[in-house]
Design a protein around this motif. Structure first.
Motif, PDB file in Angstrom:
ATOM      1  N   MET A  51       0.685  -1.317  -0.033  1.00  0.00           N
ATOM      2  CA  MET A  51       0.082  -0.052   0.168  1.00  0.00           C
ATOM      3  C   MET A  51       0.809   1.125   0.177  1.00  0.00           C
ATOM      4  N   ASN A  52       0.264   2.203  -0.583  1.00  0.00           N
ATOM      5  CA  ASN A  52       1.001   3.659  -0.656  1.00  0.00           C
ATOM      6  C   ASN A  52       1.385   4.242   0.587  1.00  0.00           C
ATOM      7  N   ASN A  53       2.492   4.452   1.046  1.00  0.00           N
ATOM      8  CA  ASN A  53       2.696   4.933   2.474  1.00  0.00           C
ATOM      9  C   ASN A  53       2.263   6.607   2.631  1.00  0.00           C
ATOM     10  N   ASN A  54       2.023   7.238   1.583  1.00  0.00           N
ATOM     11  CA  ASN A  54       1.547   8.452   1.541  1.00  0.00           C
ATOM     12  C   ASN A  54      -0.099   8.642   1.817  1.00  0.00           C
ATOM     13  N   ARG A  55      -0.773   7.423   1.837  1.00  0.00           N
ATOM     14  CA  ARG A  55      -2.087   7.369   2.165  1.00  0.00           C
ATOM     15  C   ARG A  55      -2.322   7.302   3.764  1.00  0.00           C
ATOM     16  N   THR A  56      -3.333   7.884   4.255  1.00  0.00           N
ATOM     17  CA  THR A  56      -3.720   7.805   5.649  1.00  0.00           C
ATOM     18  C   THR A  56      -4.021   6.329   5.901  1.00  0.00           C
ATOM     19  N   SER A  57      -4.143   6.261   7.319  1.00  0.00           N
ATOM     20  CA  SER A  57      -4.315   4.674   7.756  1.00  0.00           C
ATOM     21  C   SER A  57      -5.894   4.466   7.480  1.00  0.00           C
ATOM     22  N   LYS A  58      -6.765   5.398   7.467  1.00  0.00           N
ATOM     23  CA  LYS A  58      -8.279   5.211   6.890  1.00  0.00           C
ATOM     24  C   LYS A  58      -8.233   4.836   5.401  1.00  0.00           C
ATOM     25  N   GLN A  59      -7.596   5.502   4.680  1.00  0.00           N
ATOM     26  CA  GLN A  59      -7.651   5.104   3.026  1.00  0.00           C
ATOM     27  C   GLN A  59      -6.860   3.747   2.795  1.00  0.00           C
ATOM     28  N   GLN A  60      -5.902   3.398   3.590  1.00  0.00           N
ATOM     29  CA  GLN A  60      -5.242   2.155   3.552  1.00  0.00           C
ATOM     30  C   GLN A  60      -6.089   1.143   4.087  1.00  0.00           C
ATOM     31  N   LEU A  61      -6.703   1.209   5.018  1.00  0.00           N
ATOM     32  CA  LEU A  61      -8.035   0.448   5.694  1.00  0.00           C
ATOM     33  C   LEU A  61      -8.896   0.240   4.439  1.00  0.00           C
ATOM     34  N   GLY A  62      -9.449   1.264   3.776  1.00  0.00           N
ATOM     35  CA  GLY A  62     -10.445   1.177   2.642  1.00  0.00           C
ATOM     36  C   GLY A  62      -9.862   0.444   1.631  1.00  0.00           C
ATOM     37  N   GLU A  63      -8.577   0.777   1.201  1.00  0.00           N
ATOM     38  CA  GLU A  63      -8.260  -0.107   0.083  1.00  0.00           C
ATOM     39  C   GLU A  63      -8.080  -1.444   0.280  1.00  0.00           C
ATOM     40  N   TRP A  64      -7.401  -1.938   1.386  1.00  0.00           N
ATOM     41  CA  TRP A  64      -7.690  -3.339   2.026  1.00  0.00           C
ATOM     42  C   TRP A  64      -8.790  -3.980   1.643  1.00  0.00           C
ATOM     43  N   GLY A  65     -10.000  -3.155   2.418  1.00  0.00           N
ATOM     44  CA  GLY A  65     -11.350  -3.828   2.459  1.00  0.00           C
ATOM     45  C   GLY A  65     -11.606  -4.293   0.837  1.00  0.00           C
ATOM     46  N   GLU A  66     -11.439  -3.152  -0.084  1.00  0.00           N
ATOM     47  CA  GLU A  66     -11.648  -3.271  -1.376  1.00  0.00           C
ATOM     48  C   GLU A  66     -11.025  -4.659  -2.121  1.00  0.00           C
ATOM     49  N   LYS A  67      -9.878  -4.434  -1.669  1.00  0.00           N
ATOM     50  CA  LYS A  67      -9.123  -5.812  -2.153  1.00  0.00           C
ATOM     51  C   LYS A  67      -9.657  -6.973  -1.467  1.00  0.00           C
ATOM     52  N   LEU A  68      -9.786  -7.101  -0.349  1.00  0.00           N
ATOM     53  CA  LEU A  68     -10.537  -8.153   0.356  1.00  0.00           C
ATOM     54  C   LEU A  68     -11.584  -8.656  -0.482  1.00  0.00           C
ATOM     55  N   VAL A  69     -12.360  -7.851  -0.502  1.00  0.00           N
ATOM     56  CA  VAL A  69     -13.940  -8.154  -1.136  1.00  0.00           C
ATOM     57  C   VAL A  69     -13.735  -8.793  -2.467  1.00  0.00           C
ATOM     58  N   ALA A  70     -12.883  -7.883  -3.375  1.00  0.00           N
ATOM     59  CA  ALA A  70     -12.660  -8.222  -4.647  1.00  0.00           C
ATOM     60  C   ALA A  70     -12.004  -9.804  -5.067  1.00  0.00           C
ATOM     61  N   SER A  71     -11.359 -10.062  -3.902  1.00  0.00           N
ATOM     62  CA  SER A  71     -10.367 -11.581  -3.975  1.00  0.00           C
ATOM     63  C   SER A  71     -11.218 -12.600  -3.178  1.00  0.00           C
ATOM     64  N   LYS A  72     -12.446 -12.221  -2.278  1.00  0.00           N
ATOM     65  CA  LYS A  72     -12.951 -13.238  -1.579  1.00  0.00           C
ATOM     66  C   LYS A  72     -14.538 -13.395  -2.130  1.00  0.00           C
ATOM     67  N   CYS A  73     -15.012 -12.475  -2.836  1.00  0.00           N
ATOM     68  CA  CYS A  73     -16.498 -12.680  -3.110  1.00  0.00           C
ATOM     69  C   CYS A  73     -16.479 -12.700  -4.524  1.00  0.00           C
ATOM     70  N   SER A  74     -17.826 -13.494  -4.792  1.00  0.00           N
ATOM     71  CA  SER A  74     -18.168 -13.747  -6.296  1.00  0.00           C
ATOM     72  C   SER A  74     -19.430 -12.355  -6.346  1.00  0.00           C
ATOM     73  N   CYS A  75     -19.332 -12.068  -7.609  1.00  0.00           N
ATOM     74  CA  CYS A  75     -20.524 -11.177  -8.032  1.00  0.00           C
ATOM     75  C   CYS A  75     -21.723 -11.734  -7.500  1.00  0.00           C
TER      76      CYS A  75
END
Length: 151
Positions: A1-25
């Protein structure tokens, strides 16, 4: 993750990636077709690259992933309100992360109502984005049992 992003932005990015990798449409049921949309795309974070299904993802740090928080922060109120006024709602993936585990919950559009969305006060005149107004998802406004745990 980009270190220039806030911890909340990093958490959001992590959540989006988790859903994309774990969930079917939820619409076409295909696996690995949910893709992240560009940052700051209004009211949606993921799209199915097969059927075009759009969804919102919100991530939150919690003590336990078995209890939904009372609310989570949304994004800009104006685009959300305009869509709601026209009867347009996006399904919500809620990603909860504790120190030891994570969980993904899903709320479909047909179980959403305007009560789920509460505008926040606009930012003050001294704020960097003066006048900008966000909103909160009031999770208790969803019908009981509406959020389904996926993982």
């Amino acid at each position: 993750m980009n270190n220039n992003r806030t911890s909340k932005q990093q958490l959001g990015e992590w959540g989006e990636k988790l859903v994309a990798s774990k969930c079917s449409c939820p619409r076409c049921k295909r696996a690995r077709t949910l893709k992240r949309l560009p940052q700051n795309f209004k009211c949606a974070d993921l799209i199915c690259d097969f059927c075009g299904y759009l969804a919102q993802v919100k991530s939150s740090k919690v003590v336990t992933v078995t209890l939904l928080p009372k609310f989570v922060l949304g994004a800009a109120w104006s685009p959300q309100k305009q869509r709601m006024d026209n009867g347009i709602y996006f399904p919500l993936f809620l990603v909860l992360r504790s120190t030891t585990e994570s969980a993904i919950y899903y709320l479909p559009t047909d179980l959403q109502s305007p009560a789920l969305f509460i505008p926040r006060n606009p930012l003050s005149s001294t704020a960097k984005k003066s006048g900008w107004q966000g909103f909160r998802y009031v999770l208790s406004a969803a019908p009981e049992g509406a959020f389904v745990r996926i993982t």
